[in-house]
Design a protein around this motif. Structure first.
Motif, short mmCIF file in Angstrom:
data_model
loop_
_atom_site.label_atom_id
_atom_site.label_comp_id
_atom_site.label_asym_id
_atom_site.label_seq_id
_atom_site.Cartn_x
_atom_site.Cartn_y
_atom_site.Cartn_z
N PHE A 67 -9.13 -22.89 -51.00
CA PHE A 67 -10.59 -22.66 -51.42
C PHE A 67 -11.24 -23.06 -52.54
CE2 PHE A 67 -9.94 -18.41 -49.46
CZ PHE A 67 -9.11 -18.80 -48.12
N ALA A 68 -10.54 -23.70 -53.26
CA ALA A 68 -11.00 -25.07 -54.81
C ALA A 68 -11.15 -26.36 -54.08
CB ALA A 68 -10.05 -24.20 -55.84
N ARG A 69 -10.86 -26.82 -53.64
CA ARG A 69 -10.49 -27.43 -52.98
C ARG A 69 -11.09 -27.83 -52.35
NH1 ARG A 69 -4.14 -29.95 -52.61
NH2 ARG A 69 -3.76 -30.08 -55.50
N LEU A 70 -11.90 -27.02 -51.14
CA LEU A 70 -12.71 -27.32 -50.37
C LEU A 70 -14.16 -27.14 -51.20
CD1 LEU A 70 -11.56 -24.69 -47.91
CD2 LEU A 70 -12.53 -27.32 -47.39
N MET A 71 -14.16 -26.18 -52.01
CA MET A 71 -15.39 -26.16 -53.00
C MET A 71 -15.84 -27.85 -53.63
SD MET A 71 -15.64 -22.05 -54.39
CE MET A 71 -17.28 -22.16 -54.59
N ASP A 72 -14.82 -27.75 -54.50
CA ASP A 72 -14.42 -29.08 -54.63
C ASP A 72 -15.43 -30.39 -54.34
OD1 ASP A 72 -13.61 -27.98 -57.38
OD2 ASP A 72 -11.76 -28.90 -57.21
N GLY A 73 -14.95 -30.55 -52.82
CA GLY A 73 -15.04 -31.40 -51.64
C GLY A 73 -16.31 -31.15 -51.28
N GLY A 74 -17.15 -30.15 -51.87
CA GLY A 74 -18.63 -30.53 -51.37
C GLY A 74 -18.70 -29.38 -50.43
N LYS A 75 -17.57 -28.43 -49.47
CA LYS A 75 -18.44 -27.72 -48.82
C LYS A 75 -18.53 -26.36 -49.38
CE LYS A 75 -15.92 -29.85 -44.95
NZ LYS A 75 -17.03 -30.16 -44.40
N ARG A 76 -19.26 -25.85 -48.55
CA ARG A 76 -20.13 -24.38 -48.96
C ARG A 76 -19.42 -23.26 -48.88
NH1 ARG A 76 -26.13 -24.84 -47.70
NH2 ARG A 76 -25.61 -22.26 -47.78
N LEU A 77 -19.43 -22.45 -49.44
CA LEU A 77 -18.17 -21.28 -49.54
C LEU A 77 -19.18 -20.20 -49.77
CD1 LEU A 77 -15.65 -23.36 -48.88
CD2 LEU A 77 -14.25 -21.54 -50.09
N TYR A 78 -19.30 -19.30 -48.92
CA TYR A 78 -19.29 -17.67 -49.60
C TYR A 78 -18.74 -16.42 -49.25
CZ TYR A 78 -20.96 -16.82 -44.61
OH TYR A 78 -21.22 -16.37 -43.14
N ALA A 79 -18.94 -15.49 -49.51
CA ALA A 79 -18.52 -14.00 -48.95
C ALA A 79 -19.39 -13.08 -48.18
CB ALA A 79 -17.66 -13.36 -49.66
N GLU A 80 -18.70 -12.27 -48.26
CA GLU A 80 -19.45 -10.46 -47.31
C GLU A 80 -17.81 -9.37 -48.05
OE1 GLU A 80 -19.65 -9.61 -43.14
OE2 GLU A 80 -21.20 -11.61 -43.19
N VAL A 81 -19.09 -8.77 -48.01
CA VAL A 81 -18.35 -7.37 -47.92
C VAL A 81 -17.49 -6.88 -47.14
CG1 VAL A 81 -17.95 -5.16 -49.73
CG2 VAL A 81 -19.65 -6.78 -50.37
N ARG A 82 -16.48 -6.61 -46.77
CA ARG A 82 -15.53 -5.83 -45.58
C ARG A 82 -15.64 -4.60 -46.04
NH1 ARG A 82 -13.54 -5.71 -40.90
NH2 ARG A 82 -11.35 -5.15 -40.36
N GLU A 83 -15.04 -3.82 -47.15
CA GLU A 83 -14.82 -2.53 -47.22
C GLU A 83 -15.51 -2.26 -48.67
OE1 GLU A 83 -11.76 0.09 -46.42
OE2 GLU A 83 -11.39 -1.64 -46.58
N VAL A 84 -15.46 -1.44 -48.98
CA VAL A 84 -15.86 -0.52 -50.54
C VAL A 84 -15.22 0.70 -50.89
CG1 VAL A 84 -17.12 -0.80 -52.55
CG2 VAL A 84 -18.12 -1.80 -50.84
N GLN A 85 -13.99 0.59 -51.22
CA GLN A 85 -13.50 1.56 -51.66
C GLN A 85 -13.41 2.47 -52.94
OE1 GLN A 85 -8.92 0.42 -51.10
NE2 GLN A 85 -9.48 -0.12 -48.80
N TYR A 86 -13.49 3.49 -52.74
CA TYR A 86 -14.03 4.52 -53.96
C TYR A 86 -12.84 5.52 -54.03
CZ TYR A 86 -18.62 3.30 -53.50
OH TYR A 86 -20.12 2.45 -53.54
N TYR A 87 -12.45 5.65 -55.22
CA TYR A 87 -11.72 6.55 -56.39
C TYR A 87 -12.43 7.73 -57.21
CZ TYR A 87 -7.52 8.49 -59.00
OH TYR A 87 -7.15 9.07 -59.38
N PHE A 88 -12.34 8.53 -56.70
CA PHE A 88 -13.69 9.60 -57.53
C PHE A 88 -15.13 8.73 -56.93
CE2 PHE A 88 -9.90 11.31 -58.87
CZ PHE A 88 -9.84 12.72 -58.27
N ASP A 89 -16.03 8.77 -58.01
CA ASP A 89 -17.06 8.27 -57.98
C ASP A 89 -17.27 7.23 -58.12
OD1 ASP A 89 -18.21 10.18 -57.41
OD2 ASP A 89 -19.03 10.85 -59.18
N GLU A 90 -15.69 6.19 -58.84
CA GLU A 90 -16.20 4.44 -59.37
C GLU A 90 -15.40 3.66 -58.65
OE1 GLU A 90 -14.02 4.34 -63.27
OE2 GLU A 90 -15.19 5.81 -64.08
N ILE A 91 -15.47 2.46 -58.44
CA ILE A 91 -15.24 1.83 -57.17
C ILE A 91 -13.98 1.37 -57.56
CG2 ILE A 91 -15.38 -0.68 -56.04
CD1 ILE A 91 -18.33 -0.86 -56.85
N ASN A 92 -13.03 1.91 -56.52
CA ASN A 92 -11.49 1.45 -56.72
C ASN A 92 -11.02 0.33 -56.60
OD1 ASN A 92 -9.41 1.55 -57.73
ND2 ASN A 92 -8.30 2.11 -55.86
N GLU A 93 -11.75 -0.31 -54.92
CA GLU A 93 -11.52 -2.32 -54.40
C GLU A 93 -12.37 -2.87 -53.29
OE1 GLU A 93 -7.43 -3.82 -53.10
OE2 GLU A 93 -7.86 -2.09 -51.21
#
Length: 131
Positions: free
Chosen positions: A95-121
């Motif tokens: 991914f770093a090499r793609l970005m260094d080569g000028g490619k546009r990368l982005y992310a999207e949240v797939r899942e948020v896991q909580y442990y009690f009230d705090e974000i765990n993952e």
């Protein structure tokens, strides 16, 4: 055909690129799915108890080539520029090499896991925006 209108096609006649009045019109804009990974280091960066992050949220990926621990480091931010962590080291080199080569990368949240009230993952899906 007018002078300001150019159409290029391949041998079977399908349209590749069209130009009309000096404006280039592209036939597609592809968002290519690359990988699903958990964000690394969220326990070090998420300090906001009221941070709201949901499935489907778009995230910003930024290269950090001067990172002392990983020359292929890629930071993960919310749209409000809150740093969430990093793409895991075991997954970031290509991914770093793609970005260094000028490619546009982005992310999207797939899942948020909580442990009690705090974000765990936070599990994200990485995409490349290719024109």
């Amino acid at each position: 055909m007018k002078d300001s209108e150019i159409i290029l096609g391949n041998v079977d006649g399908s349209l590749l690129v069209g130009m009309n009045n000096g404006r280039l019109e592209l036939p597609f804009n592809n968002n290519i799915y690359l990988l699903t990974v958990p964000i690394a280091g969220i326990n070090y960066y998420i300090r906001y108890k009221d941070l709201i992050i949901s499935n489907g949220d778009k995230l910003i990926l930024k290269r950090e080539p001067n990172n002392n621990f990983d020359t292929y480091a890629i930071e993960v931010f919310t749209q409000n520029e809150i740093k969430l962590g990093y793409i895991p080291r075991r997954n970031n080199k290509v991914f770093a090499r793609l970005m260094d080569g000028g490619k546009r990368l982005y992310a999207e949240v797939r899942e948020v896991q909580y442990y009690f009230d705090e974000i765990n993952e936070i599990v994200i899906r990485i995409f490349m925006n290719d024109i």
